[in-house]
Scaffold this motif. Structure first.
Motif, PDB file in Angstrom:
ATOM      1  N   ASP A  58     -12.775 -41.960   8.260  1.00  0.00           N
ATOM      2  CA  ASP A  58     -14.233 -41.990   8.212  1.00  0.00           C
ATOM      3  C   ASP A  58     -14.863 -41.118   9.285  1.00  0.00           C
ATOM      4  O   ASP A  58     -15.996 -40.657   9.124  1.00  0.00           O
ATOM      5  CB  ASP A  58     -14.735 -43.430   8.365  1.00  0.00           C
ATOM      6  CG  ASP A  58     -14.385 -44.297   7.163  1.00  0.00           C
ATOM      7  OD1 ASP A  58     -14.115 -43.728   6.088  1.00  0.00           O
ATOM      8  OD2 ASP A  58     -14.384 -45.532   7.305  1.00  0.00           O
ATOM      9  N   ASP A  59     -14.155 -40.887  10.385  1.00  0.00           N
ATOM     10  CA  ASP A  59     -14.697 -40.044  11.454  1.00  0.00           C
ATOM     11  C   ASP A  59     -14.492 -38.557  11.187  1.00  0.00           C
ATOM     12  O   ASP A  59     -14.862 -37.714  12.010  1.00  0.00           O
ATOM     13  CB  ASP A  59     -14.095 -40.420  12.803  1.00  0.00           C
ATOM     14  CG  ASP A  59     -12.579 -40.222  12.865  1.00  0.00           C
ATOM     15  OD1 ASP A  59     -12.007 -39.721  11.876  1.00  0.00           O
ATOM     16  OD2 ASP A  59     -11.976 -40.573  13.891  1.00  0.00           O
ATOM     17  N   GLY A  60     -13.893 -38.217  10.041  1.00  0.00           N
ATOM     18  CA  GLY A  60     -13.725 -36.822   9.646  1.00  0.00           C
ATOM     19  C   GLY A  60     -12.400 -36.200   9.999  1.00  0.00           C
ATOM     20  O   GLY A  60     -12.088 -35.106   9.515  1.00  0.00           O
ATOM     21  N   VAL A  61     -11.607 -36.866  10.836  1.00  0.00           N
ATOM     22  CA  VAL A  61     -10.308 -36.307  11.219  1.00  0.00           C
ATOM     23  C   VAL A  61      -9.361 -36.338  10.021  1.00  0.00           C
ATOM     24  O   VAL A  61      -9.296 -37.313   9.274  1.00  0.00           O
ATOM     25  CB  VAL A  61      -9.705 -37.090  12.397  1.00  0.00           C
ATOM     26  CG1 VAL A  61      -8.302 -36.586  12.717  1.00  0.00           C
ATOM     27  CG2 VAL A  61     -10.605 -36.968  13.629  1.00  0.00           C
ATOM     28  N   VAL A  62      -8.637 -35.234   9.842  1.00  0.00           N
ATOM     29  CA  VAL A  62      -7.659 -35.126   8.758  1.00  0.00           C
ATOM     30  C   VAL A  62      -6.280 -35.435   9.326  1.00  0.00           C
ATOM     31  O   VAL A  62      -5.886 -34.877  10.353  1.00  0.00           O
ATOM     32  CB  VAL A  62      -7.691 -33.720   8.140  1.00  0.00           C
ATOM     33  CG1 VAL A  62      -6.573 -33.546   7.104  1.00  0.00           C
ATOM     34  CG2 VAL A  62      -9.047 -33.454   7.504  1.00  0.00           C
ATOM     35  N   HIS A  63      -5.570 -36.318   8.661  1.00  0.00           N
ATOM     36  CA  HIS A  63      -4.237 -36.726   9.087  1.00  0.00           C
ATOM     37  C   HIS A  63      -3.200 -36.291   8.056  1.00  0.00           C
ATOM     38  O   HIS A  63      -3.487 -36.241   6.851  1.00  0.00           O
ATOM     39  CB  HIS A  63      -4.169 -38.247   9.237  1.00  0.00           C
ATOM     40  CG  HIS A  63      -5.100 -38.795  10.275  1.00  0.00           C
ATOM     41  ND1 HIS A  63      -4.728 -39.005  11.582  1.00  0.00           N
ATOM     42  CD2 HIS A  63      -6.401 -39.160  10.186  1.00  0.00           C
ATOM     43  CE1 HIS A  63      -5.751 -39.488  12.262  1.00  0.00           C
ATOM     44  NE2 HIS A  63      -6.783 -39.593  11.436  1.00  0.00           N
ATOM     45  N   GLY A  64      -2.008 -35.994   8.533  1.00  0.00           N
ATOM     46  CA  GLY A  64      -0.918 -35.657   7.644  1.00  0.00           C
ATOM     47  C   GLY A  64       0.374 -36.303   8.085  1.00  0.00           C
ATOM     48  O   GLY A  64       0.588 -36.542   9.281  1.00  0.00           O
ATOM     49  N   GLU A  65       1.226 -36.624   7.120  1.00  0.00           N
ATOM     50  CA  GLU A  65       2.574 -37.105   7.398  1.00  0.00           C
ATOM     51  C   GLU A  65       3.546 -36.235   6.626  1.00  0.00           C
ATOM     52  O   GLU A  65       3.376 -36.010   5.427  1.00  0.00           O
ATOM     53  CB  GLU A  65       2.732 -38.571   7.010  1.00  0.00           C
ATOM     54  CG  GLU A  65       1.942 -39.522   7.908  1.00  0.00           C
ATOM     55  CD  GLU A  65       2.247 -40.979   7.611  1.00  0.00           C
ATOM     56  OE1 GLU A  65       2.681 -41.284   6.483  1.00  0.00           O
ATOM     57  OE2 GLU A  65       2.036 -41.807   8.510  1.00  0.00           O
ATOM     58  N   VAL A  66       4.571 -35.738   7.327  1.00  0.00           N
ATOM     59  CA  VAL A  66       5.455 -34.703   6.799  1.00  0.00           C
ATOM     60  C   VAL A  66       6.821 -35.275   6.478  1.00  0.00           C
ATOM     61  O   VAL A  66       7.416 -35.994   7.295  1.00  0.00           O
ATOM     62  CB  VAL A  66       5.611 -33.556   7.813  1.00  0.00           C
ATOM     63  CG1 VAL A  66       6.515 -32.456   7.265  1.00  0.00           C
ATOM     64  CG2 VAL A  66       4.251 -32.995   8.200  1.00  0.00           C
ATOM     65  N   ALA A  67       7.344 -34.940   5.320  1.00  0.00           N
ATOM     66  CA  ALA A  67       8.719 -35.238   4.950  1.00  0.00           C
ATOM     67  C   ALA A  67       9.390 -33.935   4.513  1.00  0.00           C
ATOM     68  O   ALA A  67       8.745 -33.034   3.981  1.00  0.00           O
ATOM     69  CB  ALA A  67       8.784 -36.257   3.823  1.00  0.00           C
ATOM     70  N   GLY A  68      10.699 -33.832   4.753  1.00  0.00           N
ATOM     71  CA  GLY A  68      11.477 -32.704   4.264  1.00  0.00           C
ATOM     72  C   GLY A  68      11.711 -31.592   5.257  1.00  0.00           C
ATOM     73  O   GLY A  68      12.617 -30.777   5.073  1.00  0.00           O
ATOM     74  N   SER A  69      10.893 -31.496   6.304  1.00  0.00           N
ATOM     75  CA  SER A  69      11.030 -30.410   7.285  1.00  0.00           C
ATOM     76  C   SER A  69      10.767 -30.948   8.683  1.00  0.00           C
ATOM     77  O   SER A  69       9.924 -31.835   8.868  1.00  0.00           O
ATOM     78  CB  SER A  69      10.028 -29.289   6.978  1.00  0.00           C
ATOM     79  OG  SER A  69      10.085 -28.267   7.965  1.00  0.00           O
ATOM     80  N   ASP A  70      11.480 -30.379   9.660  1.00  0.00           N
ATOM     81  CA  ASP A  70      11.214 -30.737  11.052  1.00  0.00           C
ATOM     82  C   ASP A  70      10.379 -29.666  11.762  1.00  0.00           C
ATOM     83  O   ASP A  70      10.087 -29.784  12.953  1.00  0.00           O
ATOM     84  CB  ASP A  70      12.512 -30.980  11.815  1.00  0.00           C
ATOM     85  CG  ASP A  70      13.437 -29.762  11.820  1.00  0.00           C
ATOM     86  OD1 ASP A  70      13.023 -28.688  11.320  1.00  0.00           O
ATOM     87  OD2 ASP A  70      14.572 -29.882  12.322  1.00  0.00           O
ATOM     88  N   ASP A  71       9.951 -28.640  11.023  1.00  0.00           N
ATOM     89  CA  ASP A  71       9.108 -27.600  11.604  1.00  0.00           C
ATOM     90  C   ASP A  71       7.648 -28.021  11.426  1.00  0.00           C
ATOM     91  O   ASP A  71       6.896 -27.450  10.624  1.00  0.00           O
ATOM     92  CB  ASP A  71       9.386 -26.262  10.921  1.00  0.00           C
ATOM     93  CG  ASP A  71       8.686 -25.098  11.617  1.00  0.00           C
ATOM     94  OD1 ASP A  71       7.898 -25.344  12.554  1.00  0.00           O
ATOM     95  OD2 ASP A  71       8.915 -23.941  11.204  1.00  0.00           O
ATOM     96  N   ILE A  72       7.240 -29.029  12.183  1.00  0.00           N
ATOM     97  CA  ILE A  72       5.944 -29.665  11.969  1.00  0.00           C
ATOM     98  C   ILE A  72       4.798 -28.701  12.241  1.00  0.00           C
ATOM     99  O   ILE A  72       3.784 -28.722  11.523  1.00  0.00           O
ATOM    100  CB  ILE A  72       5.813 -30.925  12.854  1.00  0.00           C
ATOM    101  CG1 ILE A  72       6.993 -31.875  12.599  1.00  0.00           C
ATOM    102  CG2 ILE A  72       4.493 -31.633  12.589  1.00  0.00           C
ATOM    103  CD1 ILE A  72       7.151 -32.289  11.147  1.00  0.00           C
ATOM    104  N   GLU A  73       4.933 -27.838  13.234  1.00  0.00           N
ATOM    105  CA  GLU A  73       3.832 -26.936  13.558  1.00  0.00           C
ATOM    106  C   GLU A  73       3.585 -25.953  12.422  1.00  0.00           C
ATOM    107  O   GLU A  73       2.435 -25.663  12.069  1.00  0.00           O
ATOM    108  CB  GLU A  73       4.116 -26.185  14.858  1.00  0.00           C
ATOM    109  CG  GLU A  73       2.983 -25.263  15.287  1.00  0.00           C
ATOM    110  CD  GLU A  73       1.634 -25.961  15.337  1.00  0.00           C
ATOM    111  OE1 GLU A  73       0.622 -25.322  14.932  1.00  0.00           O
ATOM    112  OE2 GLU A  73       1.559 -27.136  15.773  1.00  0.00           O
ATOM    113  N   THR A  74       4.642 -25.415  11.817  1.00  0.00           N
ATOM    114  CA  THR A  74       4.454 -24.495  10.696  1.00  0.00           C
ATOM    115  C   THR A  74       3.877 -25.227   9.495  1.00  0.00           C
ATOM    116  O   THR A  74       2.981 -24.720   8.809  1.00  0.00           O
ATOM    117  CB  THR A  74       5.775 -23.814  10.317  1.00  0.00           C
ATOM    118  OG1 THR A  74       6.271 -23.092  11.444  1.00  0.00           O
ATOM    119  CG2 THR A  74       5.589 -22.848   9.165  1.00  0.00           C
TER     120      THR A  74
END
Length: 302
Positions: A58-74
């Motif tokens: 609700d505060d506008g922040v976008v969240h993500g959860e990653v599966a399949g790769s450990d290159d989180i920054e890319t």
């Protein structure tokens, strides 16, 4: 799954992005909200692929959860670029204040930002697959390639398969739904991606004319496709698609011009949209298409 977060600069609605994109691979993410997206794509560097469950608080922040790769920054960079969150959007609203036509559409579509391909590689292969066939046919071909050659990524009780990494296409043979010429072009584009010719960040850092010239040297890539890769694969926010006749028609209709603008007229009009000329054009194009009883295909030749 590994989390990340993106704080948008300027107004941003993930629900608007979802509406524009049609929900990506599987519209609602595992968190169960109505505004989530589930993205799947090969990770640049081409070691693996990722599935990303994305939602907005609700505060506008976008969240993500990653599966399949450990290159989180890319992965985060690709997800942000796909949603046009890698640009400062704080001035986007002011463009609509200067241009009432655009401002009306911004308000109607919740200050939509373009949804782009995950990489220049995916844009190039998608546009080449889609040349001179319908969007439905192109999607079917991409789905077949994903099922046959995409990396398997497990999320809960689901197995997802994104579009294949380029090395999986090097020995590609016949593909149902596309010609042998297109199959050969996909192999060549895969080699180009592995050689760095489709490095997204490199292309978007080049002067636009140089980037387009390099892209036009690739197999199956003509003027329209090169511009489309740069705009919608690299996410260049201030590019103007002078090769896109449908966007010219949209501009003429929405601004009540007697005919589609020539280059000089369109360039002059678009000066008021800087530094978001691509964003403005995509919004105008999308809004006009939605008004048409039978909209023309996005797919154009060359």
């Amino acid at each position: 799954m590994t989390p990340f977060r993106i704080e948008p600069t300027g107004r941003f609605s993930l629900a608007a992005a979802q509406d524009f994109a049609g929900g990506f691979t599987a519209g609602i993410g595992a968190h169960g909200t109505a505004t989530g997206l589930l993205m799947t794509f090969p990770v640049e560097g081409w070691r693996d692929s990722a599935a990303v469950d994305v939602w907005q608080d609700d505060d506008g922040v976008v969240h993500g959860e990653v599966a399949g790769s450990d290159d989180i920054e890319t992965v985060r960079r690709q997800a942000a670029r796909s949603l046009s969150l890698d640009h400062d959007g704080s001035g986007w609203g002011a463009i609509g204040e200067r241009d009432p036509v655009l401002g009306t559409l911004q308000a109607r579509y919740d200050w939509l930002r373009p949804v782009c391909f995950y990489s220049a590689y995916e844009a190039a292969t998608s546009f080449v697959i889609g040349q001179r066939i319908s969007m439905r046919q192109g999607k079917a071909v991409k789905d077949r390639l994903a099922e046959a050659y995409g990396d398997a990524i497990e999320i809960g009780d689901r197995v997802l398969r994104p579009f294949p990494r380029p090395q999986r296409l090097l020995d590609l043979q016949a593909v149902q739904g596309i010609s042998a010429v297109k199959v050969a072009r996909l192999r060549d584009l895969a080699r180009a991606a592995l050689d760095g010719a489709l490095d997204t960040e490199r292309l978007r850092a080049l002067p636009e004319e140089q980037a387009v010239t390099e892209l036009r040297a690739l197999p199956g890539v003509g003027p329209w496709t090169a511009q489309a890769i740069l705009m919608r694969g690299c996410g260049v926010a201030d590019s103007l698609p002078l090769t896109d006749d449908i966007s010219r028609t949209a501009v003429a209709s929405l601004y009540r011009l007697p005919e589609p603008p020539d280059d000089a007229t369109w360039i002059t009009m678009s000066d008021a949209w800087r530094p978001y000329r691509m964003w403005a054009t995509v919004l105008l194009h999308m809004a006009w298409r939605r008004e048409q009883p039978s909209a023309p295909s996005y797919r154009q030749g060359g």
